[in-house]
Design an enzyme around this catalytic site. Structure first.
Site: not given
Length: 147
Positions: A51, A57, A60-61, A65
């Site tokens: 990723h 980067i 986002g998840v 978290e």
């Protein structure tokens, strides 16, 4: 009264371990009010392999978290009964927004502000920044349940 926690103290409260423990230290905590924590983002993070390999980067998840883990630390400092035979579950994320990517070398600052607690449901306003620049925000709800 401001509380600071190192990684060993964080591990006493959170059940997460590598590679899913996403809080490195707590730099400020005012129980029942606010917590400020740090996640040092390094190139060695396993998610950077996919990723994205050409432009790494932080997903986002995983930022969300990390914010949720910060809420767990604030809740456990606010209510000493949490953490003793309890598991703290993420139950809702509302109004999630992302502004800029997080890359290797960034120091992600995680802020959780207590909003309310009713029965076993806790609500927080959360925000993530890098070098004072807005990265992400969300309203996060978690629930404490007996193991």
């Amino acid at each position: 009264m401001s509380i600071k926690l190192d990684i060993l103290q964080i591990q006493e409260f959170l059940p997460h371990r590598y590679p899913f423990l996403l809080v490195d230290k707590v730099v400020e905590c005012e129980p029942g009010v606010r917590l400020l924590a740090v996640k040092n983002v390094t190139y060695n993070e396993p998610f950077f392999q996919g990723h994205f390999p050409h432009l790494p980067i932080m997903p986002g998840v995983l930022i969300l978290e990390a914010l949720a883990q910060a809420t767990g630390l604030l809740a456990s400092e606010t209510d000493p009964n949490l953490g003793k035979g309890m598991t703290y579950y993420l139950v809702g994320i509302d109004n999630a927004r992302f502004k800029r990517p997080v890359s290797p070398g960034d120091q992600l600052m995680l802020e959780a502000k207590f909003v309310k607690s009713k029965r076993n449901i806790w609500s927080f306003d959360c925000r993530a920044e890098v070098e004072g620049e807005f990265v992400a925000s969300a309203n996060i709800m978690c629930a404490a349940a007996v193991d």
